[in-house]
Design a protein around this motif. Structure first.
Motif, short mmCIF file in Angstrom:
data_model
loop_
_atom_site.label_atom_id
_atom_site.label_comp_id
_atom_site.label_asym_id
_atom_site.label_seq_id
_atom_site.Cartn_x
_atom_site.Cartn_y
_atom_site.Cartn_z
N LEU A 37 82.61 45.99 6.00
CA LEU A 37 83.03 45.94 7.39
C LEU A 37 84.31 46.76 7.58
N GLU A 38 84.49 47.30 8.79
CA GLU A 38 85.72 48.03 9.07
C GLU A 38 86.86 47.03 9.28
N HIS A 39 87.95 47.24 8.56
CA HIS A 39 89.09 46.33 8.63
C HIS A 39 90.00 46.70 9.80
N GLU B 122 85.21 40.73 16.29
CA GLU B 122 84.36 40.36 15.16
C GLU B 122 82.92 40.12 15.61
N ARG B 123 82.77 39.55 16.80
CA ARG B 123 81.43 39.25 17.31
C ARG B 123 80.72 40.49 17.86
N ALA B 124 81.42 41.24 18.69
CA ALA B 124 80.79 42.34 19.42
C ALA B 124 80.82 43.67 18.68
N CYS B 125 81.82 43.86 17.82
CA CYS B 125 82.00 45.16 17.16
C CYS B 125 81.82 45.10 15.65
N ARG C 14 91.52 35.34 21.07
CA ARG C 14 90.35 35.75 21.85
C ARG C 14 89.90 37.16 21.47
N THR C 15 90.87 38.05 21.30
CA THR C 15 90.55 39.43 20.93
C THR C 15 89.93 39.49 19.54
N LYS C 16 90.48 38.75 18.61
CA LYS C 16 89.93 38.70 17.25
C LYS C 16 88.47 38.26 17.28
N LYS C 17 88.19 37.19 18.01
CA LYS C 17 86.82 36.67 18.08
C LYS C 17 85.87 37.69 18.71
N TYR C 18 86.34 38.36 19.76
CA TYR C 18 85.49 39.34 20.43
C TYR C 18 85.18 40.53 19.51
#
Length: 250
Positions: free
Chosen positions: A26-28, A56-59, A50-54
């Motif tokens: 995965l890209e870090h 990891e989920r979407a990208c 919220r940004t972390k979750k997004y």
């Protein structure tokens, strides 16, 4: 500009620890958010989560860490004058907020900006952090450093364009439904692969409190002056620290 980050200002231990937890395919990514944080409030932390979750989920990114970077006293004093809380205390309150929120496994306070000899623009802070991280981690592929911004900052700050140009950079824009969404639709950044739009209504985080409403450090300071409750705006540990600072100044 010379690099402002060092092992004295920036803890890399969370990055090393989190690199071991997920696949290296995965890209870090590392997140950074700057700001006065005078004082830090709940949305400063929740928007990072919220940004972390997004991402990891979407990208399918592996977010290995995030940094809250309180701005230099020089800038905050020019903006707030006698309402300035010194950088030393703003750093400590950020630490307390992260711990109270239970996010210390990936969030940390970056002291480089506060400890610099003078005010450093957010673009230079971000680039310096990216250089520092990649020099020390020395991974086969550079770690991407993404700046987390609110929609208002993204629209008014020319530096956002510079952050979007870096091949291993980017900007995560946290916005709220109904918050001038026409700006989102009209900007060329909508098609920019280095801009990530994070809607703060589009996740499973608890927004039953006033986190779904406007929260600001200004409102906290105003309420405190009027002896009003601020528990919905910031963390108890932050308020306790502010009381200690205030009592010492009396």
């Amino acid at each position: 500009m010379s690099e402002i980050h060092s092992k004295r200002t920036t803890d890399l231990s969370i990055l090393y620890a989190n690199l071991k937890l997920r696949s290296n395919s995965l890209e870090h990514v590392v997140l950074i958010k700057t700001g006065s944080m005078n004082p830090i409030h709940r949305s400063h932390v929740s928007n990072m989560v919220r940004t972390k979750k997004y991402l990891e989920r979407a990208c399918n990114f592996n977010v290995i860490g995030g940094y809250l970077s309180p701005t230099h006293d020089e800038y905050v004093h020019a903006k707030l004058r006698n309402e300035l809380i010194s950088g030393e205390h703003r750093i400590e309150m950020c630490r307390k907020a992260i711990e109270e929120a239970g996010q210390q496994h990936w969030l940390s306070v970056d002291m480089a900006e506060c400890m610099a000899p003078e005010f450093v623009h957010l673009v230079n802070v971000t680039h310096s952090l990216q250089q520092f991280i990649n020099q020390h981690l020395n991974l086969p592929k550079p770690v991407r450093v993404i700046y987390v911004a609110g929609l208002d900052l993204f629209n008014r700050c020319h530096g956002m364009g510079t952050l979007r140009k870096s091949p291993f950079g980017g900007v995560a824009v946290v916005y709220r439904l109904g918050q001038n969404n026409s700006v989102l639709k009209s900007t060329d950044a909508m098609n920019d692969p280095r801009v990530f739009y994070v809607c703060d209504n589009d996740d499973e985080m608890d927004t039953s409190s006033s986190e779904s409403e406007d929260i600001s450090s200004t409102l906290i300071r105003k309420r405190l002056k009027n002896n009003e409750d601020c528990d919905d705006l910031t963390f108890k540990s932050v308020l306790d620290h502010m009381k200690k600072v205030s009592s010492k100044d009396c």
